[in-house]
Design a protein around this motif. Structure first.
Motif, PDB file in Angstrom:
ATOM      1  N   GLY A 131     -59.532  18.484 -20.060  1.00  0.00           N
ATOM      2  CA  GLY A 131     -59.652  17.183 -20.708  1.00  0.00           C
ATOM      3  C   GLY A 131     -59.610  17.262 -22.214  1.00  0.00           C
ATOM      4  O   GLY A 131     -59.798  18.318 -22.815  1.00  0.00           O
ATOM      5  N   GLY A 132     -59.360  16.140 -22.831  1.00  0.00           N
ATOM      6  CA  GLY A 132     -59.314  16.031 -24.281  1.00  0.00           C
ATOM      7  C   GLY A 132     -59.362  14.566 -24.676  1.00  0.00           C
ATOM      8  O   GLY A 132     -59.846  13.723 -23.922  1.00  0.00           O
ATOM      9  N   THR A 133     -58.828  14.256 -25.841  1.00  0.00           N
ATOM     10  CA  THR A 133     -58.864  12.900 -26.380  1.00  0.00           C
ATOM     11  C   THR A 133     -57.470  12.289 -26.385  1.00  0.00           C
ATOM     12  O   THR A 133     -56.515  12.918 -26.848  1.00  0.00           O
ATOM     13  CB  THR A 133     -59.414  12.919 -27.820  1.00  0.00           C
ATOM     14  N   GLN A 134     -57.372  11.054 -25.879  1.00  0.00           N
ATOM     15  CA  GLN A 134     -56.111  10.320 -25.913  1.00  0.00           C
ATOM     16  C   GLN A 134     -55.666  10.095 -27.360  1.00  0.00           C
ATOM     17  O   GLN A 134     -56.505   9.958 -28.254  1.00  0.00           O
ATOM     18  CB  GLN A 134     -56.276   8.930 -25.286  1.00  0.00           C
ATOM     19  N   ARG A 135     -54.358   9.998 -27.549  1.00  0.00           N
ATOM     20  CA  ARG A 135     -53.780   9.629 -28.846  1.00  0.00           C
ATOM     21  C   ARG A 135     -52.725   8.556 -28.595  1.00  0.00           C
ATOM     22  O   ARG A 135     -51.527   8.830 -28.628  1.00  0.00           O
ATOM     23  CB  ARG A 135     -53.180  10.852 -29.531  1.00  0.00           C
ATOM     24  N   LEU A 136     -53.202   7.341 -28.349  1.00  0.00           N
ATOM     25  CA  LEU A 136     -52.308   6.244 -27.998  1.00  0.00           C
ATOM     26  C   LEU A 136     -51.684   5.624 -29.236  1.00  0.00           C
ATOM     27  O   LEU A 136     -52.328   5.514 -30.278  1.00  0.00           O
ATOM     28  CB  LEU A 136     -53.085   5.178 -27.225  1.00  0.00           C
ATOM     29  N   ASP A 137     -50.434   5.173 -29.093  1.00  0.00           N
ATOM     30  CA  ASP A 137     -49.829   4.427 -30.198  1.00  0.00           C
ATOM     31  C   ASP A 137     -50.115   2.937 -29.990  1.00  0.00           C
ATOM     32  O   ASP A 137     -50.703   2.537 -28.970  1.00  0.00           O
ATOM     33  CB  ASP A 137     -48.337   4.737 -30.333  1.00  0.00           C
ATOM     34  N   ALA A 138     -49.710   2.107 -30.923  1.00  0.00           N
ATOM     35  CA  ALA A 138     -50.046   0.685 -30.879  1.00  0.00           C
ATOM     36  C   ALA A 138     -49.563   0.005 -29.602  1.00  0.00           C
ATOM     37  O   ALA A 138     -50.239  -0.873 -29.059  1.00  0.00           O
ATOM     38  CB  ALA A 138     -49.463  -0.021 -32.099  1.00  0.00           C
ATOM     39  N   GLY A 139     -48.407   0.401 -29.085  1.00  0.00           N
ATOM     40  CA  GLY A 139     -47.877  -0.201 -27.872  1.00  0.00           C
ATOM     41  C   GLY A 139     -48.601   0.215 -26.612  1.00  0.00           C
ATOM     42  O   GLY A 139     -48.346  -0.319 -25.534  1.00  0.00           O
ATOM     43  N   GLU A 140     -49.503   1.182 -26.722  1.00  0.00           N
ATOM     44  CA  GLU A 140     -50.255   1.671 -25.568  1.00  0.00           C
ATOM     45  C   GLU A 140     -51.745   1.348 -25.669  1.00  0.00           C
ATOM     46  O   GLU A 140     -52.544   1.893 -24.911  1.00  0.00           O
ATOM     47  CB  GLU A 140     -50.094   3.188 -25.451  1.00  0.00           C
TER      48      GLU A 140
END
Length: 181
Positions: A131-140
């Motif tokens: 596991g880790g940390t999400q890195r979502l962009d604005a569209g996600e």
């Protein structure tokens, strides 16, 4: 590969964006007739079936703008021009879920809309998850990660509740190949 008789006579770019290009080709068919053939050229994509040791699969749920609905799908996205499909699969899994994987198995490639586009989706099975940390962009921003038993994910596909071509292909390929139960 032997050309079955089709010939491109001319090609004109009709529209281009950061996501795809629309072309109109003047083409000769195998019977000798000539036609205009409009098609979309788009970068390849990847889809990742990430399964943990307990038989749970990471499934995303988010609003899909062009379909005007929230959909279940596996982590997926485009292959950037600077990366190969393996690198893109690892990046997409990390960005959308925060997960990294030790083991990767190629499940195959699916053509997503043959008569309209060259778009191909490369599917992978990822295991040995961390596991880790999400890195979502604005569209996600609305992307949610859910963990489901593989059998439930198969049911989503078979019930038409996971219409994304790459996701359905990855799930069914893993099932048919006996990679997940």
């Amino acid at each position: 590969m032997v050309d079955p008789g089709w010939a491109r006579l001319a090609s004109e770019e009709r529209f281009a964006s950061a996501w795809f290009t629309v072309w109109r080709d003047r083409a000769r068919r195998p019977d000798g007739s000539v036609t205009d053939y409009d098609h979309v050229v788009a970068p390849a994509a990847v889809t990742v079936l990430a399964a943990d040791g307990a038989g749970l699969v990471a499934v995303t749920r988010q609003w899909i703008y062009v379909h005007r609905e929230r959909q279940w799908r596996l982590p997926a996205g485009r292959v950037e021009s600077s990366e190969n499909v393996d690198e893109a699969a690892r990046r997409e899994l990390r960005e959308e879920t925060g997960i990294s994987a030790e083991s990767w198995t190629a499940l195959g490639v699916i053509n997503c809309a043959d008569s309209l586009t060259n778009h191909r989706d490369h599917a992978f099975l990822a295991t040995g998850l961390t596991g880790g940390t999400q890195r979502l962009d604005a569209g996600e921003a609305d992307l949610e990660v859910h963990w489901m038993p593989f059998a439930r994910v198969v049911d989503l596909v078979l019930g038409g509740e996971m219409p994304h071509a790459g996701s359905s292909f990855a799930v069914l390929a893993a099932k048919v190949k006996g990679l997940l139960e």
